[in-house]
Design a protein around this motif. Structure first.
Motif, mmCIF file in Angstrom:
data_model
loop_
_atom_site.group_PDB
_atom_site.id
_atom_site.type_symbol
_atom_site.label_atom_id
_atom_site.label_comp_id
_atom_site.label_asym_id
_atom_site.label_seq_id
_atom_site.Cartn_x
_atom_site.Cartn_y
_atom_site.Cartn_z
ATOM 1 N N ILE A 1 -28.950 -5.969 19.596
ATOM 2 C CA ILE A 1 -28.985 -4.688 20.463
ATOM 3 C C ILE A 1 -30.451 -4.692 21.381
ATOM 4 O O ILE A 1 -31.520 -4.845 20.429
ATOM 5 C CB ILE A 1 -28.690 -3.407 19.430
ATOM 6 C CG1 ILE A 1 -27.609 -3.594 18.885
ATOM 7 C CG2 ILE A 1 -28.844 -2.274 20.550
ATOM 8 C CD1 ILE A 1 -27.429 -2.377 17.972
ATOM 9 N N ARG B 1 -34.678 -1.011 23.438
ATOM 10 C CA ARG B 1 -34.902 0.672 23.632
ATOM 11 C C ARG B 1 -33.468 1.096 23.114
ATOM 12 O O ARG B 1 -33.612 2.320 22.760
ATOM 13 C CB ARG B 1 -34.923 0.773 25.223
ATOM 14 C CG ARG B 1 -34.968 2.176 25.665
ATOM 15 C CD ARG B 1 -35.066 2.170 27.104
ATOM 16 N NE ARG B 1 -36.435 1.893 27.505
ATOM 17 C CZ ARG B 1 -37.466 2.698 27.341
ATOM 18 N NH1 ARG B 1 -37.345 3.774 27.088
ATOM 19 N NH2 ARG B 1 -38.779 2.431 27.556
ATOM 20 N N GLN B 2 -32.298 0.593 23.294
ATOM 21 C CA GLN B 2 -30.965 1.111 22.857
ATOM 22 C C GLN B 2 -31.051 1.243 21.451
ATOM 23 O O GLN B 2 -30.695 2.139 20.649
ATOM 24 C CB GLN B 2 -30.020 0.202 23.539
ATOM 25 C CG GLN B 2 -28.538 0.800 22.855
ATOM 26 C CD GLN B 2 -27.478 -0.217 23.135
ATOM 27 O OE1 GLN B 2 -27.691 -1.063 24.180
ATOM 28 N NE2 GLN B 2 -26.352 -0.015 22.762
ATOM 29 N N LEU B 3 -31.642 0.042 20.770
ATOM 30 C CA LEU B 3 -31.693 0.095 19.227
ATOM 31 C C LEU B 3 -32.389 1.159 18.632
ATOM 32 O O LEU B 3 -31.989 1.880 17.693
ATOM 33 C CB LEU B 3 -32.320 -1.304 18.778
ATOM 34 C CG LEU B 3 -32.210 -1.519 17.480
ATOM 35 C CD1 LEU B 3 -31.019 -1.438 16.632
ATOM 36 C CD2 LEU B 3 -33.141 -2.846 17.076
ATOM 37 N N THR C 1 -32.928 4.125 19.944
ATOM 38 C CA THR C 1 -32.268 5.405 20.156
ATOM 39 C C THR C 1 -31.288 5.563 18.943
ATOM 40 O O THR C 1 -31.122 6.618 18.478
ATOM 41 C CB THR C 1 -31.711 5.379 21.565
ATOM 42 O OG1 THR C 1 -32.781 5.469 22.396
ATOM 43 C CG2 THR C 1 -30.984 6.724 21.759
ATOM 44 N N GLU C 2 -30.401 4.270 18.682
ATOM 45 C CA GLU C 2 -29.529 4.288 17.819
ATOM 46 C C GLU C 2 -29.923 4.397 16.406
ATOM 47 O O GLU C 2 -29.603 5.136 15.613
ATOM 48 C CB GLU C 2 -28.748 2.984 17.858
ATOM 49 C CG GLU C 2 -27.800 3.047 19.111
ATOM 50 C CD GLU C 2 -26.700 4.250 19.047
ATOM 51 O OE1 GLU C 2 -25.953 4.086 17.946
ATOM 52 O OE2 GLU C 2 -26.588 4.702 19.858
#
Length: 243
Positions: A115, A118-120, A122-123
């Motif tokens: 992932i 940045r997305q990781l 957030t998750e």
């Protein structure tokens, strides 16, 4: 298993404002006088910039400290039956059995998914926040920002990441591949006010395993496997490789 709070969780927000700066705050405070000397040949300008950065940094740290005073911390002894002061050594045979189970699960449920960072982040932050709220009844909202570089990494070659405990600024010093979700979760746990390493290790693992996300769960299991093998090998590199 920890107790679960069924009441509607309350929410607390920690601003972590310096985590949104384009440059790590420590880099700015240390580097400003040097850059000013190189570019302008005069240190007073650098000192002014350094003082301004220090003032903004300390102001953010004070605000974060004030916000964190409202955090309802997890009582590890009550929720999990143990804490850092009363740990019981795991028998070797139990640890070896866990290693076998982890290897089987990692092989059976392997995922090559990566992932974007940045997305990781957030998750990971979402799952960590949700897990802590299930235990305490309180959502602790913090920044999900992660840096990819800070000069402190040059003096900590053994570290893969770090969290500034005053500002919550988190930096990852290298790409750790499938282990990255756990590294982020560990540092974000510090950001949420849990400074002890074992607390960060435990909460990061539990949050990722409970996430239901294959990549996050895999990362937690890899970390657990690595820790078990390190103990079984007594941190001897050749013994670790044989295991």
């Amino acid at each position: 298993m920890p107790l679960r709070h069924r009441a509607v969780p309350e929410e607390i927000r920690v601003s972590n404002s310096v985590t949104y700066w384009p440059v790590a705050p420590m880099d700015l405070m240390v580097g400003a006088p040097i850059v000013a000397r190189l570019l302008l040949g005069a240190t007073p300008v650098g000192r002014v910039v350094q003082a301004a950065a220090l003032g903004a940094y300390l102001g953010s740290a004070v605000r974060d400290w004030r916000d964190r005073r409202g955090i309802r911390k997890i009582d590890f002894r009550r929720e999990f039956g143990a804490d850092v002061r009363d740990l019981v050594p795991m028998p070797r045979e139990v640890r070896e059995a866990e290693v076998s189970t982890l290897v089987d699960r990692l092989n059976d449920e392997f995922t090559p998914q990566r992932i974007p960072r940045r997305q990781l982040a957030t998750e990971v932050d979402r799952h960590l926040t949700d897990y802590i709220a299930e235990v305490t009844g309180q959502y602790v909202r913090t920044s999900a920002e992660v840096r990819g570089f800070a000069f402190v990494g040059l003096v900590l070659p053994f570290a893969v990441g770090a969290c500034d405990i005053l500002s919550g600024d988190v930096t990852l010093f290298r790409d750790t591949g499938p282990c990255e979700p756990f590294v982020i979760a560990h540092e974000f746990t510090h950001r949420k006010g849990y400074w002890k390493e074992l607390h960060a290790q435990g909460l990061a693992y539990l949050a990722l395993v409970a996430s239901g996300d294959p990549a996050l769960t895999q990362s937690a299991r890899l970390e657990r496997l690595q820790r078990n093998l390190s103990v079984l090998s007594a941190n001897d590199t050749s013994a670790f490789t044989r295991l």
